[in-house]
Design a protein around this motif. Structure first.
Motif, PDB file in Angstrom:
ATOM      1  N   UNK A  23       0.872  -1.065  -0.155  1.00  0.00           N
ATOM      2  CA  UNK A  23      -0.037   0.029  -0.049  1.00  0.00           C
ATOM      3  C   UNK A  23       1.024   1.262  -0.022  1.00  0.00           C
ATOM      4  N   UNK A  24       2.250   1.043   0.343  1.00  0.00           N
ATOM      5  CA  UNK A  24       3.120   2.467   0.487  1.00  0.00           C
ATOM      6  C   UNK A  24       3.909   2.473  -0.438  1.00  0.00           C
ATOM      7  N   UNK A  25       3.948   1.248  -1.019  1.00  0.00           N
ATOM      8  CA  UNK A  25       4.873   1.174  -2.839  1.00  0.00           C
ATOM      9  C   UNK A  25       3.512   2.351  -3.453  1.00  0.00           C
ATOM     10  N   UNK A  26       2.228   1.939  -3.252  1.00  0.00           N
ATOM     11  CA  UNK A  26       1.463   2.230  -4.629  1.00  0.00           C
ATOM     12  C   UNK A  26       1.253   3.367  -4.561  1.00  0.00           C
ATOM     13  N   UNK A  27       1.002   4.004  -2.983  1.00  0.00           N
ATOM     14  CA  UNK A  27       0.813   5.033  -2.611  1.00  0.00           C
ATOM     15  C   UNK A  27       1.534   6.170  -2.608  1.00  0.00           C
ATOM     16  N   UNK A  28       2.899   5.617  -2.929  1.00  0.00           N
ATOM     17  CA  UNK A  28       4.160   6.639  -3.359  1.00  0.00           C
ATOM     18  C   UNK A  28       3.693   6.417  -5.066  1.00  0.00           C
ATOM     19  N   UNK A  29       3.320   5.862  -5.533  1.00  0.00           N
ATOM     20  CA  UNK A  29       2.922   6.001  -7.068  1.00  0.00           C
ATOM     21  C   UNK A  29       1.707   7.094  -7.553  1.00  0.00           C
ATOM     22  N   UNK A  30       1.118   7.070  -6.369  1.00  0.00           N
ATOM     23  CA  UNK A  30       0.179   7.716  -7.034  1.00  0.00           C
ATOM     24  C   UNK A  30       0.361   9.010  -6.667  1.00  0.00           C
ATOM     25  N   UNK A  31       1.212   9.956  -5.631  1.00  0.00           N
ATOM     26  CA  UNK A  31       1.739  10.567  -4.937  1.00  0.00           C
ATOM     27  C   UNK A  31       0.169  11.638  -4.333  1.00  0.00           C
ATOM     28  N   UNK A  33      -2.345  13.102  -2.782  1.00  0.00           N
ATOM     29  CA  UNK A  33      -4.086  13.465  -3.110  1.00  0.00           C
ATOM     30  C   UNK A  33      -4.552  14.692  -2.300  1.00  0.00           C
ATOM     31  N   UNK A  34      -4.688  15.910  -3.354  1.00  0.00           N
ATOM     32  CA  UNK A  34      -5.609  16.670  -2.716  1.00  0.00           C
ATOM     33  C   UNK A  34      -6.792  16.390  -3.432  1.00  0.00           C
ATOM     34  N   UNK A  35      -7.792  17.566  -2.949  1.00  0.00           N
ATOM     35  CA  UNK A  35      -9.030  18.019  -3.693  1.00  0.00           C
ATOM     36  C   UNK A  35      -9.244  18.117  -4.828  1.00  0.00           C
ATOM     37  N   UNK A  36      -8.457  18.681  -6.247  1.00  0.00           N
ATOM     38  CA  UNK A  36      -8.503  19.029  -7.404  1.00  0.00           C
ATOM     39  C   UNK A  36      -8.495  17.590  -7.487  1.00  0.00           C
ATOM     40  N   UNK A  37      -7.423  16.349  -7.534  1.00  0.00           N
ATOM     41  CA  UNK A  37      -7.480  14.845  -7.998  1.00  0.00           C
ATOM     42  C   UNK A  37      -7.877  13.950  -7.236  1.00  0.00           C
ATOM     43  N   UNK A  38      -8.795  13.812  -5.901  1.00  0.00           N
ATOM     44  CA  UNK A  38      -9.507  12.875  -5.828  1.00  0.00           C
ATOM     45  C   UNK A  38      -9.886  11.527  -6.569  1.00  0.00           C
ATOM     46  N   UNK A  39     -10.564  11.709  -7.581  1.00  0.00           N
ATOM     47  CA  UNK A  39     -11.127  11.309  -8.450  1.00  0.00           C
ATOM     48  C   UNK A  39     -10.292  10.836  -9.074  1.00  0.00           C
ATOM     49  N   UNK A  40      -9.274  11.234  -9.672  1.00  0.00           N
ATOM     50  CA  UNK A  40      -8.199  10.128 -10.282  1.00  0.00           C
ATOM     51  C   UNK A  40      -7.263   9.512  -9.874  1.00  0.00           C
ATOM     52  N   UNK A  41      -6.957   9.885  -8.468  1.00  0.00           N
ATOM     53  CA  UNK A  41      -6.994   8.852  -7.730  1.00  0.00           C
ATOM     54  C   UNK A  41      -7.466   8.042  -6.788  1.00  0.00           C
ATOM     55  N   UNK A  42      -8.630   7.583  -7.361  1.00  0.00           N
ATOM     56  CA  UNK A  42      -9.769   6.826  -6.299  1.00  0.00           C
ATOM     57  C   UNK A  42      -9.631   6.260  -7.782  1.00  0.00           C
ATOM     58  N   UNK A  44      -7.096   5.652  -9.781  1.00  0.00           N
ATOM     59  CA  UNK A  44      -6.066   5.399  -9.322  1.00  0.00           C
ATOM     60  C   UNK A  44      -5.945   4.013  -8.516  1.00  0.00           C
ATOM     61  N   UNK A  45      -6.439   3.995  -7.789  1.00  0.00           N
ATOM     62  CA  UNK A  45      -6.343   3.161  -6.873  1.00  0.00           C
ATOM     63  C   UNK A  45      -6.502   1.212  -7.356  1.00  0.00           C
ATOM     64  N   UNK A  46      -7.465   1.541  -8.518  1.00  0.00           N
ATOM     65  CA  UNK A  46      -8.165   0.084  -8.565  1.00  0.00           C
ATOM     66  C   UNK A  46      -6.871  -0.107  -9.924  1.00  0.00           C
ATOM     67  N   UNK A  47      -6.229   0.890 -10.205  1.00  0.00           N
ATOM     68  CA  UNK A  47      -5.098   0.603 -11.595  1.00  0.00           C
ATOM     69  C   UNK A  47      -3.336  -0.038 -10.756  1.00  0.00           C
ATOM     70  N   UNK A  48      -3.381   0.365 -10.181  1.00  0.00           N
ATOM     71  CA  UNK A  48      -2.389   0.283 -10.136  1.00  0.00           C
ATOM     72  C   UNK A  48      -2.226  -0.898  -8.987  1.00  0.00           C
ATOM     73  N   UNK A  49      -1.118  -1.862  -9.690  1.00  0.00           N
ATOM     74  CA  UNK A  49      -1.425  -3.244  -9.435  1.00  0.00           C
ATOM     75  C   UNK A  49       0.026  -3.115  -7.568  1.00  0.00           C
TER      76      UNK A  49
END
Length: 122
Positions: A23-31, A33-42, A44-49
């Protein structure tokens, strides 16, 4: 605790710690999270191995924990799961180069001592 129960405990702890690592490794890949990129990150969670692997590890750890609870009292197993904190700090230090202040080292020592007292049969 029998050897089989101890094996279930360690499986649960190690699977949970592996989940934290991924989860930490994947979170580092996502970068960050801010309010403006929240949907993209959500999304991204489903597509980050790494995140999917981390969630799977957590699920396996939960299954092992449930199996352990069918055999051992919660008053023993609950505190023993705190060993995951020790392994998480070590992974943070060795893999992610996170510092470990002396106060955290002391706290980890208390956790280890507490787990040993709780699981001992004496």
């Amino acid at each position: 605790m029998t050897l089989q129960e101890l094996s279930l405990l360690l499986t649960s702890v190690l699977a949970s710690v592996a989940g934290q690592f991924f989860l930490k490794s994947g979170a580092l890949k996502l970068g960050k999270v801010t309010f403006s990129n929240l949907i993209g990150h959500i999304i991204g969670i489903t597509s980050t191995p790494e995140l999917l692997i981390g969630l799977t590890c957590y699920a396996l750890g939960a299954i092992a924990y449930i199996l352990l609870l069918t055999r051992v009292h919660l008053s023993i197993v609950g505190p023993a799961i705190a060993l995951s904190y020790v392994f998480s700090v070590l992974i943070g230090y060795f893999v992610f180069q996170e510092p470990i202040p002396i106060s955290r080292i002391a706290g980890l020592g208390f956790i280890i001592a507490g787990v040993l007292l709780v699981v001992s049969n004496k």
